[in-house]
Design a protein around this motif. Structure first.
Motif, PDB file in Angstrom:
ATOM      1  N   HIS A  95     -69.794 -98.029  23.986  1.00 55.89           N
ATOM      2  CA  HIS A  95     -68.953 -97.549  25.085  1.00 55.89           C
ATOM      3  C   HIS A  95     -69.837 -97.210  26.279  1.00 55.89           C
ATOM      4  O   HIS A  95     -70.899 -96.615  26.130  1.00 55.89           O
ATOM      5  N   SER A  96     -69.369 -97.558  27.449  1.00 52.61           N
ATOM      6  CA  SER A  96     -70.117 -97.286  28.681  1.00 52.61           C
ATOM      7  C   SER A  96     -70.070 -95.819  29.066  1.00 52.61           C
ATOM      8  O   SER A  96     -69.109 -95.107  28.782  1.00 52.61           O
ATOM      9  N   THR A  97     -71.133 -95.396  29.744  1.00 49.83           N
ATOM     10  CA  THR A  97     -71.145 -94.151  30.499  1.00 49.83           C
ATOM     11  C   THR A  97     -71.569 -94.536  31.908  1.00 49.83           C
ATOM     12  O   THR A  97     -72.129 -95.604  32.137  1.00 49.83           O
ATOM     13  N   GLY A  98     -71.285 -93.658  32.850  1.00 47.20           N
ATOM     14  CA  GLY A  98     -71.604 -93.982  34.236  1.00 47.20           C
ATOM     15  C   GLY A  98     -70.534 -94.867  34.852  1.00 47.20           C
ATOM     16  O   GLY A  98     -69.469 -95.084  34.275  1.00 47.20           O
ATOM     17  N   LEU A  99     -70.834 -95.387  36.011  1.00 45.90           N
ATOM     18  CA  LEU A  99     -69.859 -96.164  36.779  1.00 45.90           C
ATOM     19  C   LEU A  99     -69.733 -97.594  36.254  1.00 45.90           C
ATOM     20  O   LEU A  99     -70.729 -98.295  36.087  1.00 45.90           O
ATOM     21  N   GLY A 111     -63.070-104.985  36.494  1.00 43.29           N
ATOM     22  CA  GLY A 111     -63.451-106.307  36.011  1.00 43.29           C
ATOM     23  C   GLY A 111     -64.622-106.294  35.053  1.00 43.29           C
ATOM     24  O   GLY A 111     -64.842-107.249  34.322  1.00 43.29           O
ATOM     25  N   GLU A 112     -65.378-105.189  35.026  1.00 40.35           N
ATOM     26  CA  GLU A 112     -66.540-105.108  34.136  1.00 40.35           C
ATOM     27  C   GLU A 112     -66.135-104.532  32.781  1.00 40.35           C
ATOM     28  O   GLU A 112     -65.143-103.824  32.650  1.00 40.35           O
ATOM     29  N   VAL A 113     -66.948-104.829  31.765  1.00 37.73           N
ATOM     30  CA  VAL A 113     -66.674-104.393  30.396  1.00 37.73           C
ATOM     31  C   VAL A 113     -67.198-102.978  30.185  1.00 37.73           C
ATOM     32  O   VAL A 113     -68.345-102.664  30.525  1.00 37.73           O
ATOM     33  N   SER A 114     -66.337-102.118  29.589  1.00 41.82           N
ATOM     34  CA  SER A 114     -66.719-100.739  29.310  1.00 41.82           C
ATOM     35  C   SER A 114     -66.669-100.403  27.821  1.00 41.82           C
ATOM     36  O   SER A 114     -67.124 -99.338  27.420  1.00 41.82           O
ATOM     37  N   LEU A 115     -66.121-101.293  27.000  1.00 39.92           N
ATOM     38  CA  LEU A 115     -66.000-101.052  25.562  1.00 39.92           C
ATOM     39  C   LEU A 115     -66.185-102.352  24.802  1.00 39.92           C
ATOM     40  O   LEU A 115     -65.605-103.375  25.179  1.00 39.92           O
ATOM     41  N   MET A 116     -66.994-102.292  23.754  1.00 33.30           N
ATOM     42  CA  MET A 116     -67.145-103.434  22.854  1.00 33.30           C
ATOM     43  C   MET A 116     -67.077-102.915  21.426  1.00 33.30           C
ATOM     44  O   MET A 116     -67.774-101.960  21.073  1.00 33.30           O
ATOM     45  N   VAL A 117     -66.212-103.547  20.626  1.00 38.33           N
ATOM     46  CA  VAL A 117     -66.085-103.220  19.216  1.00 38.33           C
ATOM     47  C   VAL A 117     -66.254-104.515  18.435  1.00 38.33           C
ATOM     48  O   VAL A 117     -65.634-105.527  18.762  1.00 38.33           O
ATOM     49  N   ILE A 118     -67.103-104.472  17.410  1.00 31.82           N
ATOM     50  CA  ILE A 118     -67.320-105.631  16.540  1.00 31.82           C
ATOM     51  C   ILE A 118     -67.033-105.201  15.108  1.00 31.82           C
ATOM     52  O   ILE A 118     -67.532-104.175  14.654  1.00 31.82           O
ATOM     53  N   VAL A 119     -66.232-105.995  14.413  1.00 25.83           N
ATOM     54  CA  VAL A 119     -65.931-105.747  13.007  1.00 25.83           C
ATOM     55  C   VAL A 119     -66.340-106.980  12.220  1.00 25.83           C
ATOM     56  O   VAL A 119     -65.951-108.101  12.550  1.00 25.83           O
TER      57      VAL A 119
END
Length: 147
Positions: free
Chosen positions: A83-87, A91-99
């Motif tokens: 998960h992102s912190t900061g600005l 259009g930009e990615v702020s979360l990635m989940v991989i299972v």
């Protein structure tokens, strides 16, 4: 590796994390979700970016708990959350989940469950920046209009 990523989750980071999955030869399915900042709202008040804040230890605990619960509930092999912190701009990615799992069905079901639960349980604070120069905190009570 930290689950918190400073700024947007960039294509190189995504590619590196997905590339690491090649090493798990017992895995039959890898499902992933990329959450992006949307430019919601009317043109003058459209979201231009979100500034995310989170405490590393709290975020890591919630992510670890969700991963363990998904492994137990769905029988998946691994869950990775970033998960992102900061600005992060619209259009930009702020979360990635991989299972990762032996089979696709468990992978899909666990992925949906993890993402849905992250929305409720993940301790991130969000300050949305607007096109008109203003900002608002997500979840902040709405102020009544002034007379």
């Amino acid at each position: 590796m930290s689950i918190l990523v400073n700024g947007p989750i960039l294509p190189g980071f995504i590619a590196d994390r997905l590339g690491e999955l090649e090493l798990a030869t017992q895995t039959g399915a890898n499902s992933f979700f990329l959450g992006r900042v949307r430019a919601d709202g009317q043109p003058s008040s459209q979201v231009t970016g979100i500034d995310y804040s989170a405490y590393e230890t709290m975020a890591a605990k919630v992510a670890s708990d969700l991963a363990a619960e998904a492994q137990e509930k769905f029988g998946v092999q691994e869950v990775a959350i970033y998960h992102s912190t900061g600005l992060v701009k619209a259009g930009e990615v702020s979360l990635m989940v991989i299972v990762s799992s032996g089979h696709r069905r468990e992978s899909f079901e666990a992925l949906k469950w993890v993402v849905d639960n992250l929305k409720v349980r993940f301790p991130a604070w969000k300050k949305e920046y607007l096109a008109d120069g203003g900002h608002r905190w997500v979840g902040e009570p709405q102020q009544p209009p002034h007379p």
